[in-house]
Design an enzyme around this catalytic site. Structure first.
Site, PDB file in Angstrom:
ATOM      1  N   GLU A   1       0.860  -1.233  -0.008  1.00  0.00           N
ATOM      2  CA  GLU A   1       0.000  -0.120  -0.006  1.00  0.00           C
ATOM      3  C   GLU A   1       0.844   1.235  -0.071  1.00  0.00           C
ATOM      4  OE1 GLU A   1      -4.015  -1.020   2.366  1.00  0.00           O
ATOM      5  OE2 GLU A   1      -2.078  -0.991   3.545  1.00  0.00           O
ATOM      6  N   TYR A   2       1.855   0.977   0.689  1.00  0.00           N
ATOM      7  CA  TYR A   2       3.071   2.243   0.685  1.00  0.00           C
ATOM      8  C   TYR A   2       3.531   2.629  -0.635  1.00  0.00           C
ATOM      9  CZ  TYR A   2       6.821   5.171   2.034  1.00  0.00           C
ATOM     10  OH  TYR A   2       7.868   6.342   2.196  1.00  0.00           O
TER      11      TYR A   2
ATOM     12  N   LEU B   1      33.325  13.575  23.555  1.00  0.00           N
ATOM     13  CA  LEU B   1      33.092  13.183  25.041  1.00  0.00           C
ATOM     14  C   LEU B   1      34.337  12.514  25.801  1.00  0.00           C
ATOM     15  CD1 LEU B   1      29.545  11.205  24.808  1.00  0.00           C
ATOM     16  CD2 LEU B   1      30.090  13.419  25.647  1.00  0.00           C
TER      17      LEU B   1
ATOM     18  N   GLU C   1      22.406   5.767  27.634  1.00  0.00           N
ATOM     19  CA  GLU C   1      22.036   5.232  26.380  1.00  0.00           C
ATOM     20  C   GLU C   1      23.311   4.456  25.597  1.00  0.00           C
ATOM     21  OE1 GLU C   1      22.508   9.450  23.613  1.00  0.00           O
ATOM     22  OE2 GLU C   1      21.411   9.636  25.877  1.00  0.00           O
TER      23      GLU C   1
ATOM     24  N   LYS D   1      26.329   3.814  22.996  1.00  0.00           N
ATOM     25  CA  LYS D   1      27.148   4.524  22.478  1.00  0.00           C
ATOM     26  C   LYS D   1      27.372   4.061  20.944  1.00  0.00           C
ATOM     27  CE  LYS D   1      31.613   6.932  22.187  1.00  0.00           C
ATOM     28  NZ  LYS D   1      31.933   6.603  20.884  1.00  0.00           N
TER      29      LYS D   1
ATOM     30  N   CYS E   1      68.693   8.110  10.992  1.00  0.00           N
ATOM     31  CA  CYS E   1      67.119   8.221  10.642  1.00  0.00           C
ATOM     32  C   CYS E   1      66.918   7.506   9.395  1.00  0.00           C
ATOM     33  CB  CYS E   1      66.912   9.599  10.162  1.00  0.00           C
ATOM     34  SG  CYS E   1      65.384   9.793   9.183  1.00  0.00           S
TER      35      CYS E   1
ATOM     36  N   CYS F   1      64.947  16.723   6.264  1.00  0.00           N
ATOM     37  CA  CYS F   1      64.779  15.129   6.144  1.00  0.00           C
ATOM     38  C   CYS F   1      63.483  15.101   5.081  1.00  0.00           C
ATOM     39  CB  CYS F   1      64.314  14.607   7.570  1.00  0.00           C
ATOM     40  SG  CYS F   1      63.582  12.762   7.633  1.00  0.00           S
TER      41      CYS F   1
END
Length: 685
Positions: A49-50, A97, A125, A127, A422, A446
């Protein structure tokens, strides 16, 4: 409307007036059925119907396109794909938070809250593990939607959000504010995620790793039709901006969520108000136990002080509210083998050991690498190559090695040796006393640090080379046109036409901007060098104190600590930077290329009426650029801080001033507006 009536209407020679009425009625009916299905979980018509109602509306809109309304359910999927996302500045910052990782953390949070406001209840609630979204309704109609972004500026995802069927394009009823901002989480339900990956598998396409990545990727599609096919969902969890201020909102967070639900917005059914601390822990354990059975992914629960007045009294810190916390679930853990260690050099020169792991599935993803952070962490773990290790996804996001399994260590296990040089440029790797991180001493020399160093050098707050954006810098380096900052000043317009999308006119403008950038200030030049922990304010203080680059280059740590706001650590960074031959070569090359600045004269006492004062800027300034205002205040002797405290002398409050203004008023700090600031500057010219 009954089906038979619709058939008659569609087959008749309908007048435009009748068509407009029917289309409005169909839109309202379909939107209400959407809310009943997705929010109330109580559909009153069948799917067929929708679909029939929707097809009728589509046919009418094709015949009478002039009557299509913005909240029509057919408008959920946009037309042409976007070229890029526009930026949206949030009317109110979208804060993150703080986290609690156990009962002790939450108990400490609870104590901080109750010490401030007395006994509290919490609205609890799940998360959701998705993407934070802001949705703005004006006069009840969805006007725009944005991602959280950096909390201040997000991306415009309006067309994509409209495709989420559980989000109403128009609010239910009439009792809502003129402007209301709804905040919540867009996510992909587990079933939709599995179906999406099944479709990808059938087409031999790359699979999504987890529902969160799938949701984020779906919301950031430039073509909203793709988003529409991904079956995203949404739960509202908070109100943002509400106008007018006089609109009557619920006095508790839970009541406000029920208001959102009454307007047709989906709210989680797992929300519960807990009056006692034990109830909070019970809620956490209950959700944790049922985690795998929930239809969506979560990584913890969120606890918010329920009383809005208490929330307002608690206020905010820089990036999060004091009245809420994310109580995270324990990360999932697995065992795997450490097969080797690579050393990576970051943009600041940090040399980080990265573990190469035998791939293992943990926390919903396959993990094959994990950071070992630094030499101290390697020593703490007592880890060797060949060990069996316990891997955890800390916060369900970052893979982390938390322990080794000593009894499984093979005789062939070998030590992890930190490099002395390095791995990128061969410069000495150094570790300053008191620091955990080892760093490449190559600095601007670098290659690993080069791109970020030059981006910073050309940025607006540094030498401010107009048109020299990140992508231009990357191309210049990739095409080997630039090796160091000084090379920027050797570029010609014809050389820059080699770059993608760079015609002669643009190249000529950029060449002119580079030439103009040769004239700068000592403070900007020092900031542009990218010395660790030397920001704008510190660079300005160093320039004012030493007055010349030559004096600064030979300054000792003791002399540097005499500068305002320069402690021992920053002084060591500055002295170390100027002790490196590579860095001095770059500086000399820049000066040889023509970079210069006016001599600094010692300011008189009359010229610095604000000396010794601390000022703070907040809100939007309409007539002044924020950086210009800051620079002028510093010229008058003021220290410009980023937060309000009892030591603040004055707050400049622009439009939409938020928590800083509230805190200043609470502490009795002097507050002035932009007009008063302009008058101050005018009086001291």
């Amino acid at each position: 409307m009954q089906d038979i009536q619709l058939d008659k209407l569609l087959s008749a020679d309908m007048s435009p007036e009748n068509a407009q009425q029917v289309m409005q009625a169909l839109s309202q009916s379909l939107n209400e059925h959407n809310i009943r299905y997705y929010v109330d979980d109580a559909p009153t018509i069948t799917d067929s119907e929708y679909d029939r109602l929707m097809q009728c509306l589509i046919k009418l809109e094709a015949q009478f396109p002039q009557f299509i309304v913005a909240d029509s359910p057919t408008q959920r999927v946009g037309g042409l794909a976007l070229a890029k996302f526009d930026q949206i500045t949030h009317l109110k910052p979208m804060l993150s938070l703080d986290n609690a990782f156990g009962e002790a953390d939450f108990s400490a949070f609870h104590k901080r809250v109750t010490d401030k406001v007395g006994e509290v209840s919490f609205c609890c609630e799940p998360k959701l593990d998705g993407l934070a979204v802001s949705i703005l309704y004006r006069h009840g109609v969805l006007e725009r939607a944005a991602t959280r972004g950096d909390g201040t500026v997000g991306e415009d995802i309006t067309e994509n959000v409209k495709t989420i069927k559980s989000i109403p394009l128009k609010l239910r009823g009439n009792d809502f504010p003129e402007v209301v901002e709804v905040r919540g989480e867009a996510f992909m339900p587990k079933a939709a995620f599995e179906a999406l990956n099944e479709r990808a598998r059938a087409k031999d396409e790359k699979l999504f790793v987890n529902p969160r990545n799938a949701a984020a990727g779906s919301l950031r599609q430039l073509d909203s039709k793709i988003t529409a096919s991904r079956s995203l969902a949404f739960y509202a969890y908070a109100l943002g901006v509400v106008e007018p201020d006089s609109y009557s909102l619920g006095k508790t967070h839970y009541e406000q969520l029920q208001q959102l639900k009454s307007w047709g917005l989906p709210v989680s059914n797992e929300i519960k108000v807990c009056e006692e601390l034990d109830q909070v822990f019970d809620y956490y354990k209950d959700i944790l136990t049922r985690r795998s059975d929930l239809p969506f992914e979560i990584d913890g629960v969120v606890m918010k002080v329920n009383d809005i007045a208490q929330q307002q009294r608690l206020g905010f810190v820089a990036k999060s509210p004091r009245w809420a916390i994310a109580y995270k679930f324990p990360a999932q853990e697995e065992m795997t083998l450490l097969e080797g260690v690579d050393f990576q050099v970051g943009r600041t020169g940090a040399v980080t050991p990265v573990a190469r792991l035998k791939p293992v599935f943990v926390g919903g993803v396959t993990v094959s690498n994990a950071t070992l952070h630094n030499a101290d962490e390697i020593e703490r773990l007592g880890i060797k190559i060949g060990d069996t290790v316990i891997i955890r996804r800390a916060g369900d996001v970052i893979p982390q090695i938390v322990a080794i399994v000593p009894e499984r260590r093979p005789e062939t296990a070998t030590d992890i040796v930190f490099p002395h040089n390095c791995p990128v440029c061969g410069s000495l790797v150094e570790r300053l006393e008191g620091e955990a991180v080892a760093r490449c001493s190559g600095g601007l020399f670098c290659e690993a640090q080069r791109k970020e160093a030059i981006k910073h050098f050309a940025s607006r707050k540094a030498l401010d080379i107009d048109g020299m954006g990140d992508k231009v810098v990357e191309q210049l380096i990739d095409k080997e046109l630039v090796q160091s900052p000084a090379d920027l000043f050797k570029l010609t317009a014809s050389m820059m036409t080699m770059l993608d999308r760079m015609g002669m006119k643009s190249a000529t403008n950029l060449a002119a901007a580079i030439e103009a950038a040769k004239t700068t200030t000592l403070a900007r030049f020092l900031y542009a060098l990218g010395i660790r922990e030397v920001g704008e304010a510190t660079a300005a203080n160093l320039a004012a104190h030493f007055a010349s680059l030559d004096a600064l280059r030979v300054a000792t740590v003791e002399q540097l600590t005499a500068v305002e706001d320069v402690g021992v650590v920053v002084a060591q960074h500055v002295a170390h930077f100027f002790a490196q031959p590579h860095n001095l070569e770059v500086i000399d090359a820049l000066i040889a290329a023509g970079v210069h600045w006016p001599a600094i004269e010692a300011p008189s006492a009359d010229a610095q009426p604000l000396k010794g004062q601390t000022w703070v800027l907040t809100g939007t300034l309409n007539q002044l650029n924020r950086n210009d205002a800051k620079a002028q205040l510093q010229t008058l002797g003021a220290k410009v801080a980023g937060s309000v405290s009892k030591n603040t002398d004055c707050l400049v409050a622009g439009e939409a001033a938020g928590s800083k203004l509230a805190k200043a008023q609470e502490l009795g700090v002097k507050v002035i507006d932009e007009e008063a600031l302009l008058a101050l500057f005018a009086a001291n010219r």
